[in-house]
Design an enzyme around this catalytic site. Structure first.
Site, PDB file in Angstrom:
ATOM      1  CG  HIS A 119      -1.938   1.010   1.395  1.00  0.00           C
ATOM      2  ND1 HIS A 119      -1.888   2.287   1.824  1.00  0.00           N
ATOM      3  CD2 HIS A 119      -3.471   0.822   1.434  1.00  0.00           C
ATOM      4  CE1 HIS A 119      -2.892   2.874   1.752  1.00  0.00           C
ATOM      5  NE2 HIS A 119      -3.631   2.157   1.501  1.00  0.00           N
ATOM      6  CG  ASP A 196       0.985  -2.421   6.281  1.00  0.00           C
ATOM      7  OD1 ASP A 196      -0.288  -2.901   7.139  1.00  0.00           O
ATOM      8  OD2 ASP A 196       0.708  -1.745   5.260  1.00  0.00           O
ATOM      9  CD  GLN A 199      -6.274  -5.060   4.236  1.00  0.00           C
ATOM     10  OE1 GLN A 199      -7.242  -5.581   4.694  1.00  0.00           O
ATOM     11  NE2 GLN A 199      -6.656  -3.722   3.796  1.00  0.00           N
ATOM     12  CE  LYS A 222      -7.109  -0.663   6.467  1.00  0.00           C
ATOM     13  NZ  LYS A 222      -7.918  -0.013   5.227  1.00  0.00           N
ATOM     14  CB  CYS A 362      -3.691   3.148  -1.650  1.00  0.00           C
ATOM     15  SG  CYS A 362      -5.066   4.271  -1.539  1.00  0.00           S
TER      16      CYS A 362
END
Ligand code: 7TS
Length: 407
Positions: A119, A196, A199, A222, A362
């Site tokens: 991202h 990261d 997700q 999220k 993104c």
């Protein structure tokens, strides 16, 4: 229907005469009543500036805020709650690492390794820092399944590498990357490893200690919590040696006219009045996730993903990007329909009450690597159902007909 839907008021709506089918969970999730009520309750009964007042209400706000840190620590398997820094979102956490750790410890000629599937928030800060320090930004490319292969990890992470920063789950392809192997390789060459988890943390069991990640980041919004609260996990020894990112109130020990000494971690990185209401919402969100069970969430999403891959594959003129093996994926599917712009797909689906995301997500470098301008993306959470996927598939079957194609 599943039993979770009734807990989410935003899902119980109609749009364009159809029940709402929300399939943009990779962008943000809906919020359960328990989270909405906890935030409401906080502002009715417990709102004060934390860490500052000696009066009862400020003490209460401080306890709620610090309590949230402990809940997050437990949820991601961190060893110490001081290793949990509250930020606004994953983007801010990644900027904090890049501009505090990266600007301080990188030297000319050093290499930063990220993947082509990042991202922009795990890419643009590294470009900026690489430029400022004369470092080089290198990429791990993907195999035809959309996953980082072993050979890339072995050949790109070298003794010149000082920072490796990769996403655990791609927000475009949903593919799960071998982060444990990447972290091990990074450590074997003396580099630090950042994951990261924007997700992954909402959807699967994650343990930062057993992964041995040096830093990990994610966003509350999220994972059922409100927008504006996110988490940076960092190993204590690293956080200790990093300079502050934002400066001002609450992050200091003493301030003189010409110099300042800083508070201990994590306060050193939490300048200014913090988002206590957000932390309260995040606490309640984690409680909700724990009540459902993260393993149950993962299992529901695997089944939905597998069902969706099967249903979408049956439709003519659809290209699905990345692996079609649900075992290697989280609940994110990117696809395109021949000769139809993704925005037209989304508009037609919207007329059936279905919300998906379209665009570059993104991830411009990934789009270029995949040689597409944009994709349609459906992303699931545990409150989605097979009925939602049937509606998506039925809607998609009509797209080309709507636009006048014969089939
Ligand atoms: N990292 C990943 C892997 C993401 O998917 C996102 C947001 C971020 C970082 C940034 O999170 P933020 O909360 O700071 O914005 N991804 C998406 C998306 O896929 N659609 O909208 C936001």
């Amino acid at each position: 229907m599943n039993k979770y839907i009734e807990d989410f008021p935003a899902l119980n709506q109609e749009f364009n005469g159809h029940r709402f089918v929300y399939l943009d969970n990779a962008a943000t999730t809906q919020k359960p009543v328990s989270v909405i009520n906890a935030i409401d309750d906080y502002y009715r009964k417990n709102n004060a500036n934390p860490h500052r007042g000696a009066y009862a209400l400020s003490v209460k706000a401080t306890e709620l805020y610090e309590g949230a840190r402990e809940v997050v620590r437990d949820f991601i398997g961190a060893e110490k709650s001081k290793e949990i820094v509250f930020v606004r979102n994953a983007t801010e956490a990644l900027n904090l690492i890049a501009f505090s750790y990266g600007l301080t410890f990188l030297n000319p000629g050093d290499e930063i390794v990220i993947s082509i599937a990042e991202h922009h928030s795990n890419l643009v800060p590294w470009q900026q820092v690489a430029k400022a320090k004369g470092a080089e930004l290198k990429y791990l490319y993907l195999n035809e399944e959309g996953i980082i292969p072993k050979e890339e990890i072995e050949s790109k992470i070298t003794s010149n590498t000082k920072i490796v920063s990769v996403t655990q789950v791609s927000n475009v392809l949903g593919t799960i990357n071998p982060v444990k192997e990447i972290i091990e390789k990074a450590h074997s060459v003396g580099a630090i490893a950042i994951v990261d988890m924007a997700q992954s943390v909402p959807h699967m069991k994650v343990d930062v200690t057993s992964l041995d990640a040096d830093f990990a980041v994610f966003s509350g919004h999220k994972m059922l919590a409100p927008m504006g609260i996110g988490v940076l996990y960092g190993k204590e020894a690293l956080l200790e040696k990093m300079p502050p990112f934002l400066c001002g109130g609450d992050m200091i020990e003493y301030v003189w006219e010409q110099k300042t000494t800083f508070a201990e971690v994590p306060q050193k990185f939490e300048a200014g009045t913090q988002n206590v209401g957000g932390a309260v919402g995040l606490t309640e969100a984690i409680k909700y996730i724990n009540k459902v069970g993260i393993e149950t969430i993962e299992a529901i999403e695997k089944e939905l993903t597998s069902y969706a891959l099967e249903k979408l594959s049956e439709i003519p003129h659809i290209t699905i990007y990345g692996t079609k093996d649900a075992a290697k994926k989280a609940g994110v599917i990117s696809f395109n329909i021949d000769d139809v712009h993704p925005h037209d797909v989304a508009t037609i689906l919207d007329s059936y009450g279905i919300g998906i995301r379209t665009g570059h997500h993104c991830a411009n470098p990934l789009m270029r690597y995949m040689q597409v301008n944009a994709t349609c993306r459906a992303s699931f959470y545990f409150y989605n159902t097979k009925e939602d996927i049937d509606d998506l598939a039925n809607g998609l079957k009509n797209v080309r007909k709507w636009l006048g194609y014969g089939s």
